[in-house]
Design a protein around this motif. Sequence first.
Motif, PDB file in Angstrom:
ATOM      1  N   PRO A   1      12.267  12.940   0.089  1.00 46.00           N
ATOM      2  CA  PRO A   1      11.660  11.753   0.716  1.00 46.00           C
ATOM      3  C   PRO A   1      10.727  12.146   1.853  1.00 46.00           C
ATOM      4  CG  PRO A   1      14.008  11.402   0.381  1.00 46.00           C
ATOM      5  CD  PRO A   1      13.747  12.825   0.002  1.00 46.00           C
ATOM      6  N   GLU A   2      11.097  13.179   2.610  1.00 50.62           N
ATOM      7  CA  GLU A   2      10.271  13.603   3.747  1.00 50.62           C
ATOM      8  C   GLU A   2       8.884  14.069   3.281  1.00 50.62           C
ATOM      9  OE1 GLU A   2      12.210  16.638   5.979  1.00 50.62           O
ATOM     10  OE2 GLU A   2      10.539  16.797   7.394  1.00 50.62           O
ATOM     11  N   GLU A   3       8.866  14.865   2.193  1.00 48.96           N
ATOM     12  CA  GLU A   3       7.571  15.340   1.668  1.00 48.96           C
ATOM     13  C   GLU A   3       6.720  14.175   1.180  1.00 48.96           C
ATOM     14  OE1 GLU A   3       7.560  19.234  -0.891  1.00 48.96           O
ATOM     15  OE2 GLU A   3       9.537  18.303  -1.047  1.00 48.96           O
ATOM     16  N   VAL A   4       7.369  13.251   0.445  1.00 50.69           N
ATOM     17  CA  VAL A   4       6.624  12.097  -0.084  1.00 50.69           C
ATOM     18  C   VAL A   4       6.078  11.277   1.078  1.00 50.69           C
ATOM     19  CG1 VAL A   4       6.825   9.946  -1.392  1.00 50.69           C
ATOM     20  CG2 VAL A   4       7.990  12.006  -2.211  1.00 50.69           C
ATOM     21  N   SER A   5       6.927  11.032   2.075  1.00 48.77           N
ATOM     22  CA  SER A   5       6.541  10.214   3.219  1.00 48.77           C
ATOM     23  C   SER A   5       5.337  10.834   3.950  1.00 48.77           C
ATOM     24  CB  SER A   5       7.747  10.083   4.147  1.00 48.77           C
ATOM     25  OG  SER A   5       7.417   9.354   5.274  1.00 48.77           O
ATOM     26  N   ARG A   6       5.357  12.149   4.092  1.00 49.53           N
ATOM     27  CA  ARG A   6       4.268  12.845   4.799  1.00 49.53           C
ATOM     28  C   ARG A   6       2.932  12.638   4.076  1.00 49.53           C
ATOM     29  NH1 ARG A   6       2.277  17.548   3.923  1.00 49.53           N
ATOM     30  NH2 ARG A   6       3.936  18.210   2.513  1.00 49.53           N
ATOM     31  N   LEU A   7       2.938  12.733   2.745  1.00 51.62           N
ATOM     32  CA  LEU A   7       1.693  12.539   1.988  1.00 51.62           C
ATOM     33  C   LEU A   7       1.237  11.083   2.061  1.00 51.62           C
ATOM     34  CD1 LEU A   7       2.417  14.653  -1.221  1.00 51.62           C
ATOM     35  CD2 LEU A   7       1.039  15.292   0.751  1.00 51.62           C
ATOM     36  N   VAL A   8       2.206  10.165   1.922  1.00 49.28           N
ATOM     37  CA  VAL A   8       1.840   8.743   1.906  1.00 49.28           C
ATOM     38  C   VAL A   8       1.313   8.310   3.276  1.00 49.28           C
ATOM     39  CG1 VAL A   8       2.739   6.400   1.545  1.00 49.28           C
ATOM     40  CG2 VAL A   8       3.406   8.238  -0.003  1.00 49.28           C
ATOM     41  N   TYR A   9       1.794   8.957   4.323  1.00 48.33           N
ATOM     42  CA  TYR A   9       1.275   8.652   5.669  1.00 48.33           C
ATOM     43  C   TYR A   9      -0.247   8.881   5.713  1.00 48.33           C
ATOM     44  CZ  TYR A   9       0.648   8.713  10.713  1.00 48.33           C
ATOM     45  OH  TYR A   9       0.215   8.442  11.982  1.00 48.33           O
ATOM     46  N   GLU A  10      -0.703   9.937   5.049  1.00 47.84           N
ATOM     47  CA  GLU A  10      -2.152  10.216   5.024  1.00 47.84           C
ATOM     48  C   GLU A  10      -2.900   9.071   4.347  1.00 47.84           C
ATOM     49  OE1 GLU A  10      -3.503  12.739   6.709  1.00 47.84           O
ATOM     50  OE2 GLU A  10      -1.415  13.057   7.320  1.00 47.84           O
ATOM     51  N   VAL A  11      -2.298   8.496   3.300  1.00 47.35           N
ATOM     52  CA  VAL A  11      -2.937   7.364   2.606  1.00 47.35           C
ATOM     53  C   VAL A  11      -2.892   6.120   3.496  1.00 47.35           C
ATOM     54  CG1 VAL A  11      -2.940   5.965   0.502  1.00 47.35           C
ATOM     55  CG2 VAL A  11      -2.161   8.355   0.407  1.00 47.35           C
ATOM     56  N   GLU A  12      -1.786   5.952   4.211  1.00 48.37           N
ATOM     57  CA  GLU A  12      -1.646   4.797   5.107  1.00 48.37           C
ATOM     58  C   GLU A  12      -2.758   4.764   6.159  1.00 48.37           C
ATOM     59  OE1 GLU A  12       0.407   2.545   3.573  1.00 48.37           O
ATOM     60  OE2 GLU A  12       1.302   2.197   5.540  1.00 48.37           O
TER      61      GLU A  12
ATOM     62  N   GLY B   1       0.830  -1.218   0.000  1.00 44.88           N
ATOM     63  CA  GLY B   1       0.000   0.000   0.000  1.00 44.88           C
ATOM     64  C   GLY B   1       0.859   1.260   0.000  1.00 44.88           C
ATOM     65  N   ALA B   2       1.878   1.281   0.863  1.00 48.68           N
ATOM     66  CA  ALA B   2       2.748   2.469   0.947  1.00 48.68           C
ATOM     67  C   ALA B   2       3.523   2.651  -0.344  1.00 48.68           C
ATOM     68  CB  ALA B   2       3.710   2.326   2.130  1.00 48.68           C
TER      69      ALA B   2
ATOM     70  N   SER C   1       1.988   3.563  12.416  1.00 55.61           N
ATOM     71  CA  SER C   1       3.102   4.216  13.117  1.00 55.61           C
ATOM     72  C   SER C   1       3.817   5.189  12.199  1.00 55.61           C
ATOM     73  CB  SER C   1       4.102   3.155  13.591  1.00 55.61           C
ATOM     74  OG  SER C   1       4.682   2.502  12.470  1.00 55.61           O
ATOM     75  N   GLY C   2       3.779   4.916  10.888  1.00 50.11           N
ATOM     76  CA  GLY C   2       4.522   5.744   9.932  1.00 50.11           C
ATOM     77  C   GLY C   2       5.787   5.074   9.435  1.00 50.11           C
ATOM     78  N   ILE C   3       6.084   3.852   9.922  1.00 49.62           N
ATOM     79  CA  ILE C   3       7.343   3.230   9.495  1.00 49.62           C
ATOM     80  C   ILE C   3       7.293   2.800   8.028  1.00 49.62           C
ATOM     81  CG2 ILE C   3       6.775   0.887  10.317  1.00 49.62           C
ATOM     82  CD1 ILE C   3       9.816   0.720  11.104  1.00 49.62           C
ATOM     83  N   ASP C   4       6.133   2.345   7.549  1.00 48.95           N
ATOM     84  CA  ASP C   4       6.073   1.843   6.167  1.00 48.95           C
ATOM     85  C   ASP C   4       6.322   2.977   5.167  1.00 48.95           C
ATOM     86  OD1 ASP C   4       5.395  -0.481   7.428  1.00 48.95           O
ATOM     87  OD2 ASP C   4       3.637  -0.902   6.185  1.00 48.95           O
ATOM     88  N   ASN C   5       5.583   4.087   5.324  1.00 51.50           N
ATOM     89  CA  ASN C   5       5.781   5.211   4.391  1.00 51.50           C
ATOM     90  C   ASN C   5       7.201   5.753   4.480  1.00 51.50           C
ATOM     91  OD1 ASN C   5       3.974   5.938   6.821  1.00 51.50           O
ATOM     92  ND2 ASN C   5       5.091   7.836   6.441  1.00 51.50           N
TER      93      ASN C   5
END
Length: 337
Positions: free
Chosen positions: A154-165, A133-134, A173-177
């Motif tokens: 990567p930080e910006e991408v991770s922040r957006l993907v966290y919302e999808v997670e 999913g991530a 937890s945020g580890i996957d994104n």
Amino acid sequence: MAVEGNQTQVRPRSFVGTAPGKVILFGEHAVVYGQPAIAVPVTDVQARATVTPLTGTDGIWLLAADLPGFTDDSMGRRYRLDDAESDDPLRVAVELALAAFGGDTVRWHGGTEPRLLITINSTIPIARGLGSGAAVATAVVRAIAGHLGQSPSPEEVSRLVYEVEKLHHGTPSGIDNTVVAYERPVYFVRGEGVTQLHAGSPFGLIIADTGKASSTRRVVGHVRSRWKADPDRHQWLFDQIGDVARQARTAIEEGDRHAIGRLMAQNHHLLVALGVSSPDLDTLVGVALEAGATGAKMSGAGWGGNIVALVEPRVTSDVADALSDAGATRIISTTVG
Ligand code: MEV
């Protein structure tokens, strides 16, 4: 084509975004409760999103041909973004990326809505703890950013993907994104940012699939209800898992593979005590150790999905063969560091 009055450059040709899978080496579940965890990217499997400008068709279309089950609505069919449920993970990933990188002006470039086909392909097994999913969301976000002429960190991408997670399971937890967006081994503590981890010496992993799908939402929900029913016992288990992950960080940085293997065994037993392993996972862990792995544990949410084993080069094929013979449906062999 340039968007009037805005810096955004919309690319006229197809643009591809990719992202790797991931495997958690230490700390799953406890990481949701603030303990550290360690995860590494698995580049042997990949999600890929291609954004292609369309002519003659209105709107944004999604084609998720090999993602059956990604959402109930998108079983391998082509569908229009506006027709998807508002919480469809693909729809949310696309809308977040458009808002983050294109701004409202994208909606009006050339006086029309964007006309795009977004094709998603993935070789990452779904619902197996490998971060499918991530990775899909990361690939989509990157492809749209690229289409709009942006190169997000990567930080910006991770922040957006966290919302999808959050749509996949309510309390990630945020580890996957994080590991998927950074594409580096990470030592992760929820809410404390990310530390990239450097292995003191490279080590080999075998990831073996039980063939059983498992819902992260269900397993994480089960752990939460058990934690509420017996907070002291669960806090103790989370603390123990956190200690193991902290020791594992040192062992990985020092390249001490025997210590890593011993800690994997400890982590597996704690996950068994947490009630998230399964007979299939326990069998594959036992088979890997018997065939010569230095360490082995279940990985990810549990109740199905994959195990991960630490292997020296001389036993890699023995361990892989033994796992196949024991019924593993897919084996991935990879190296960290
Ligand atoms: C899922 O890949 C890992 C879990 O720890 C959940 C999470 O961290 O959000 C089980």
